[in-house]
Design a protein around this motif. Structure first.
Motif, PDB file in Angstrom:
ATOM      1  N   TYR A  67       0.821  -1.210   0.000  1.00 60.95           N
ATOM      2  CA  TYR A  67       0.000   0.000   0.000  1.00 60.95           C
ATOM      3  C   TYR A  67       0.858   1.265   0.000  1.00 60.95           C
ATOM      4  CZ  TYR A  67       0.895   1.390   4.806  1.00 60.95           C
ATOM      5  OH  TYR A  67       1.496   1.830   5.950  1.00 60.95           O
ATOM      6  N   ALA A  68       2.119   1.172   0.461  1.00 65.07           N
ATOM      7  CA  ALA A  68       3.002   2.334   0.570  1.00 65.07           C
ATOM      8  C   ALA A  68       3.889   2.530  -0.652  1.00 65.07           C
ATOM      9  CB  ALA A  68       3.868   2.211   1.817  1.00 65.07           C
ATOM     10  N   ILE A  69       3.780   1.659  -1.652  1.00 63.21           N
ATOM     11  CA  ILE A  69       4.636   1.768  -2.833  1.00 63.21           C
ATOM     12  C   ILE A  69       4.540   3.148  -3.499  1.00 63.21           C
ATOM     13  CG2 ILE A  69       4.918   0.912  -5.210  1.00 63.21           C
ATOM     14  CD1 ILE A  69       4.626  -1.933  -3.984  1.00 63.21           C
ATOM     15  N   PRO A  70       3.362   3.732  -3.687  1.00 65.53           N
ATOM     16  CA  PRO A  70       3.322   5.069  -4.310  1.00 65.53           C
ATOM     17  C   PRO A  70       4.107   6.127  -3.519  1.00 65.53           C
ATOM     18  CG  PRO A  70       1.150   4.062  -4.379  1.00 65.53           C
ATOM     19  CD  PRO A  70       2.015   3.182  -3.510  1.00 65.53           C
ATOM     20  N   PHE A  71       4.095   6.035  -2.203  1.00 68.16           N
ATOM     21  CA  PHE A  71       4.872   6.950  -1.369  1.00 68.16           C
ATOM     22  C   PHE A  71       6.357   6.836  -1.706  1.00 68.16           C
ATOM     23  CE2 PHE A  71       7.464   7.182   2.563  1.00 68.16           C
ATOM     24  CZ  PHE A  71       7.369   8.534   2.813  1.00 68.16           C
ATOM     25  N   TYR A  72       6.879   5.618  -1.738  1.00 67.25           N
ATOM     26  CA  TYR A  72       8.303   5.410  -2.021  1.00 67.25           C
ATOM     27  C   TYR A  72       8.644   5.736  -3.474  1.00 67.25           C
ATOM     28  CZ  TYR A  72       8.477   3.266   2.581  1.00 67.25           C
ATOM     29  OH  TYR A  72       8.397   3.049   3.941  1.00 67.25           O
ATOM     30  N   GLU A  73       7.740   5.440  -4.404  1.00 71.52           N
ATOM     31  CA  GLU A  73       7.977   5.823  -5.795  1.00 71.52           C
ATOM     32  C   GLU A  73       8.109   7.341  -5.914  1.00 71.52           C
ATOM     33  OE1 GLU A  73       5.972   2.266  -8.441  1.00 71.52           O
ATOM     34  OE2 GLU A  73       4.632   3.815  -7.653  1.00 71.52           O
ATOM     35  N   GLY A  74       7.330   8.070  -5.143  1.00 77.24           N
ATOM     36  CA  GLY A  74       7.405   9.523  -5.143  1.00 77.24           C
ATOM     37  C   GLY A  74       8.737  10.053  -4.639  1.00 77.24           C
ATOM     38  N   LEU A  75       9.472   9.208  -3.928  1.00 81.38           N
ATOM     39  CA  LEU A  75      10.805   9.565  -3.435  1.00 81.38           C
ATOM     40  C   LEU A  75      11.913   9.010  -4.328  1.00 81.38           C
ATOM     41  CD1 LEU A  75      10.126   8.945   0.351  1.00 81.38           C
ATOM     42  CD2 LEU A  75      10.543  11.157  -0.727  1.00 81.38           C
ATOM     43  N   GLY A  76      11.532   8.426  -5.468  1.00 81.64           N
ATOM     44  CA  GLY A  76      12.510   7.957  -6.437  1.00 81.64           C
ATOM     45  C   GLY A  76      12.895   6.491  -6.343  1.00 81.64           C
ATOM     46  N   PHE A  77      12.193   5.712  -5.541  1.00 85.48           N
ATOM     47  CA  PHE A  77      12.484   4.282  -5.435  1.00 85.48           C
ATOM     48  C   PHE A  77      11.774   3.529  -6.555  1.00 85.48           C
ATOM     49  CE2 PHE A  77      13.757   5.681  -1.325  1.00 85.48           C
ATOM     50  CZ  PHE A  77      14.704   4.769  -0.881  1.00 85.48           C
ATOM     51  N   GLU A  78      12.395   2.431  -7.005  1.00 82.60           N
ATOM     52  CA  GLU A  78      11.833   1.586  -8.060  1.00 82.60           C
ATOM     53  C   GLU A  78      11.671   0.165  -7.551  1.00 82.60           C
ATOM     54  OE1 GLU A  78      14.512   1.879 -11.365  1.00 82.60           O
ATOM     55  OE2 GLU A  78      14.061   4.004 -11.687  1.00 82.60           O
ATOM     56  N   ILE A  79      10.591  -0.482  -7.966  1.00 84.89           N
ATOM     57  CA  ILE A  79      10.318  -1.877  -7.586  1.00 84.89           C
ATOM     58  C   ILE A  79      11.298  -2.796  -8.311  1.00 84.89           C
ATOM     59  CG2 ILE A  79       8.634  -3.755  -7.722  1.00 84.89           C
ATOM     60  CD1 ILE A  79       6.453  -1.522  -7.631  1.00 84.89           C
ATOM     61  N   VAL A  80      11.873  -3.751  -7.564  1.00 86.24           N
ATOM     62  CA  VAL A  80      12.805  -4.709  -8.171  1.00 86.24           C
ATOM     63  C   VAL A  80      12.470  -6.161  -7.811  1.00 86.24           C
ATOM     64  CG1 VAL A  80      14.717  -3.062  -8.353  1.00 86.24           C
ATOM     65  CG2 VAL A  80      14.469  -4.452  -6.279  1.00 86.24           C
ATOM     66  N   SER A  81      11.281  -6.397  -7.248  1.00 85.65           N
ATOM     67  CA  SER A  81      10.937  -7.776  -6.886  1.00 85.65           C
ATOM     68  C   SER A  81       9.455  -8.032  -7.128  1.00 85.65           C
ATOM     69  CB  SER A  81      11.256  -8.052  -5.407  1.00 85.65           C
ATOM     70  OG  SER A  81      10.249  -7.502  -4.565  1.00 85.65           O
ATOM     71  N   GLU A  82       9.137  -9.296  -7.105  1.00 88.91           N
ATOM     72  CA  GLU A  82       7.743  -9.695  -7.083  1.00 88.91           C
ATOM     73  C   GLU A  82       7.221  -9.483  -5.667  1.00 88.91           C
ATOM     74  OE1 GLU A  82       5.996 -10.718  -9.788  1.00 88.91           O
ATOM     75  OE2 GLU A  82       7.844 -10.265 -10.904  1.00 88.91           O
ATOM     76  N   GLU A  83       5.927  -9.570  -5.502  1.00 90.77           N
ATOM     77  CA  GLU A  83       5.329  -9.440  -4.170  1.00 90.77           C
ATOM     78  C   GLU A  83       5.691 -10.637  -3.311  1.00 90.77           C
ATOM     79  OE1 GLU A  83       0.815  -9.590  -2.708  1.00 90.77           O
ATOM     80  OE2 GLU A  83       1.259  -7.810  -3.917  1.00 90.77           O
ATOM     81  N   PHE A  84       5.967 -10.371  -2.042  1.00 88.45           N
ATOM     82  CA  PHE A  84       6.237 -11.428  -1.074  1.00 88.45           C
ATOM     83  C   PHE A  84       5.604 -11.039   0.261  1.00 88.45           C
ATOM     84  CE2 PHE A  84       9.681  -8.401  -0.836  1.00 88.45           C
ATOM     85  CZ  PHE A  84       9.910  -8.241   0.523  1.00 88.45           C
ATOM     86  N   MET A  85       5.441 -12.024   1.115  1.00 88.53           N
ATOM     87  CA  MET A  85       4.829 -11.788   2.422  1.00 88.53           C
ATOM     88  C   MET A  85       5.918 -11.649   3.484  1.00 88.53           C
ATOM     89  SD  MET A  85       1.647 -11.647   1.716  1.00 88.53           S
ATOM     90  CE  MET A  85       0.734 -11.826   3.239  1.00 88.53           C
ATOM     91  N   ASP A  86       5.742 -10.675   4.355  1.00 90.68           N
ATOM     92  CA  ASP A  86       6.613 -10.493   5.509  1.00 90.68           C
ATOM     93  C   ASP A  86       5.710 -10.134   6.686  1.00 90.68           C
ATOM     94  OD1 ASP A  86       8.688 -10.074   7.277  1.00 90.68           O
ATOM     95  OD2 ASP A  86       9.413  -8.242   6.335  1.00 90.68           O
ATOM     96  N   ALA A  87       5.778 -10.911   7.740  1.00 92.59           N
ATOM     97  CA  ALA A  87       4.914 -10.725   8.919  1.00 92.59           C
ATOM     98  C   ALA A  87       3.437 -10.696   8.532  1.00 92.59           C
ATOM     99  CB  ALA A  87       5.304  -9.457   9.678  1.00 92.59           C
ATOM    100  N   GLY A  88       3.083 -11.493   7.513  1.00 92.15           N
ATOM    101  CA  GLY A  88       1.700 -11.579   7.081  1.00 92.15           C
ATOM    102  C   GLY A  88       1.221 -10.393   6.257  1.00 92.15           C
ATOM    103  N   ILE A  89       2.141  -9.527   5.814  1.00 90.90           N
ATOM    104  CA  ILE A  89       1.794  -8.312   5.065  1.00 90.90           C
ATOM    105  C   ILE A  89       2.502  -8.361   3.715  1.00 90.90           C
ATOM    106  CG2 ILE A  89       1.953  -5.778   5.064  1.00 90.90           C
ATOM    107  CD1 ILE A  89       2.123  -6.002   8.188  1.00 90.90           C
TER     108      ILE A  89
END
Length: 142
Positions: free
Chosen positions: A110-132
Protein backbone atom coordinates in the motif's frame (compact mmCIF):
# COMPACT_ATOMS: atom_id res chain seq x y z
CA UNK A 1 9.06 18.56 12.49
CA UNK A 2 12.64 17.46 12.89
CA UNK A 3 14.43 14.13 12.57
CA UNK A 4 17.29 13.08 14.83
CA UNK A 5 19.50 10.05 15.12
CA UNK A 6 18.54 8.24 18.30
CA UNK A 7 21.69 8.61 20.40
CA UNK A 8 20.34 7.99 23.90
CA UNK A 9 18.46 5.24 25.69
CA UNK A 10 15.43 7.50 26.02
CA UNK A 11 15.39 8.16 22.28
CA UNK A 12 15.69 4.43 21.55
CA UNK A 13 12.77 3.80 23.90
CA UNK A 14 10.77 6.39 21.92
CA UNK A 15 11.67 4.63 18.66
CA UNK A 16 10.61 1.24 19.97
CA UNK A 17 7.37 2.63 21.44
CA UNK A 18 6.39 4.20 18.10
CA UNK A 19 7.20 0.97 16.27
CA UNK A 20 5.18 -1.07 18.77
CA UNK A 21 2.21 1.28 18.39
CA UNK A 22 2.25 1.15 14.58
CA UNK A 23 3.47 -2.33 13.74
CA UNK A 24 2.44 -4.45 16.74
CA UNK A 25 -0.76 -2.73 17.89
CA UNK A 26 -2.13 -1.46 14.56
CA UNK A 27 -0.77 -3.98 12.06
CA UNK A 28 -0.63 -7.00 14.40
CA UNK A 29 3.01 -7.85 13.68
CA UNK A 30 4.27 -10.16 16.45
CA UNK A 31 6.60 -8.30 18.82
CA UNK A 32 9.23 -11.02 18.38
CA UNK A 33 9.34 -10.21 14.65
CA UNK A 34 9.22 -6.44 15.08
CA UNK A 35 12.13 -6.16 17.52
CA UNK A 36 14.84 -8.35 16.01
CA UNK A 37 18.52 -9.24 15.99
CA UNK A 38 19.43 -6.21 13.85
CA UNK A 39 18.53 -3.54 16.41
CA UNK A 40 22.00 -3.15 17.95
CA UNK A 41 23.80 -2.94 14.61
CA UNK A 42 21.44 -0.33 13.16
CA UNK A 43 21.19 3.44 13.23
CA UNK A 44 17.77 4.52 14.49
CA UNK A 45 16.02 7.74 13.53
CA UNK A 46 13.25 9.48 15.44
CA UNK A 47 10.94 12.21 14.14
CA UNK A 48 9.71 14.87 16.54
CA UNK A 49 6.64 17.05 16.17
CA UNK A 50 7.55 19.72 18.70
CA UNK A 51 8.66 17.68 21.71
CA UNK A 52 6.56 14.63 20.82
CA UNK A 53 8.26 11.62 19.24
CA UNK A 54 5.92 10.72 16.40
CA UNK A 55 7.85 8.74 13.79
CA UNK A 56 10.77 6.36 13.42
CA UNK A 57 13.00 4.51 11.01
CA UNK A 58 15.95 2.13 11.03
CA UNK A 59 19.02 2.11 8.79
CA UNK A 60 21.68 -0.54 8.38
CA UNK A 61 24.32 -1.60 5.89
CA UNK A 62 23.69 -4.83 3.94
CA UNK A 63 24.89 -6.66 0.82
CA UNK A 64 28.36 -5.18 0.57
CA UNK A 65 27.57 -1.54 1.22
CA UNK A 66 23.93 -0.99 0.33
CA UNK A 67 21.92 1.06 2.82
CA UNK A 68 18.79 -0.74 3.93
CA UNK A 69 15.92 1.40 5.16
CA UNK A 70 13.56 -0.41 7.49
CA UNK A 71 10.75 0.10 9.99
CA UNK A 72 9.53 3.45 8.67
CA UNK A 73 6.48 4.41 10.69
CA UNK A 74 4.53 7.49 11.76
CA UNK A 75 1.86 7.84 14.43
CA UNK A 76 -1.69 8.26 13.05
CA UNK A 77 -2.03 11.96 13.83
CA UNK A 78 0.88 12.90 11.52
CA UNK A 79 0.23 10.56 8.60
CA UNK A 80 -0.22 12.28 5.24
CA UNK A 81 1.36 15.44 6.66
CA UNK A 82 4.90 14.96 5.35
CA UNK A 83 6.31 13.18 8.40
CA UNK A 84 7.28 9.99 6.55
CA UNK A 85 8.94 12.06 3.85
CA UNK A 86 10.99 13.90 6.49
CA UNK A 87 12.23 10.61 7.92
CA UNK A 88 13.13 9.29 4.48
CA UNK A 89 14.97 12.46 3.46
CA UNK A 90 16.98 12.43 6.70
CA UNK A 91 17.94 8.80 6.14
CA UNK A 92 18.91 9.45 2.53
CA UNK A 93 21.09 12.38 3.61
CA UNK A 94 22.71 10.16 6.24
CA UNK A 95 23.53 7.62 3.52
CA UNK A 96 24.97 10.32 1.24
CA UNK A 97 27.10 11.63 4.11
CA UNK A 98 28.47 8.08 4.55
CA UNK A 99 29.07 7.72 0.76
CA UNK A 100 26.57 4.88 0.49
CA UNK A 101 25.62 4.73 -3.20
CA UNK A 102 22.38 2.76 -3.12
CA UNK A 103 19.35 2.34 -0.87
CA UNK A 104 17.06 -0.65 -0.56
CA UNK A 105 13.80 -1.21 1.30
CA UNK A 106 10.95 -3.68 1.50
CA UNK A 107 7.77 -1.65 1.07
CA UNK A 108 4.35 -2.71 2.23
CA UNK A 109 2.45 -2.73 -1.05
CA UNK A 110 0.00 0.00 0.00
CA UNK A 111 3.00 2.33 0.57
CA UNK A 112 4.64 1.77 -2.83
CA UNK A 113 3.32 5.07 -4.31
CA UNK A 114 4.87 6.95 -1.37
CA UNK A 115 8.30 5.41 -2.02
CA UNK A 116 7.98 5.82 -5.79
CA UNK A 117 7.41 9.52 -5.14
CA UNK A 118 10.81 9.57 -3.43
CA UNK A 119 12.51 7.96 -6.44
CA UNK A 120 12.48 4.28 -5.44
CA UNK A 121 11.83 1.59 -8.06
CA UNK A 122 10.32 -1.88 -7.59
CA UNK A 123 12.80 -4.71 -8.17
CA UNK A 124 10.94 -7.78 -6.89
CA UNK A 125 7.74 -9.70 -7.08
CA UNK A 126 5.33 -9.44 -4.17
CA UNK A 127 6.24 -11.43 -1.07
CA UNK A 128 4.83 -11.79 2.42
CA UNK A 129 6.61 -10.49 5.51
CA UNK A 130 4.91 -10.72 8.92
CA UNK A 131 1.70 -11.58 7.08
CA UNK A 132 1.79 -8.31 5.07
CA UNK A 133 2.43 -8.11 1.29
CA UNK A 134 5.67 -6.33 0.33
CA UNK A 135 7.89 -5.57 -2.67
CA UNK A 136 11.58 -4.73 -2.63
CA UNK A 137 12.50 -1.27 -3.93
CA UNK A 138 15.85 0.41 -4.63
CA UNK A 139 17.24 3.88 -5.31
CA UNK A 140 20.71 4.93 -6.44
CA UNK A 141 21.67 8.14 -4.64
CA UNK A 142 25.30 8.83 -5.58
Amino acid sequence: MRVEIANSESQLEEVFQIRKTVFVNEQHVPLAEEIDEFENGSTHFVLYDGDLAAGAGRFRIVDGGIGKIERICVLKNLRSKGAGREIMLAMEQYAKDKSIPKLKLNAQTYAIPFYEGLGFEIVSEEFMDAGIPHKTMVKTII
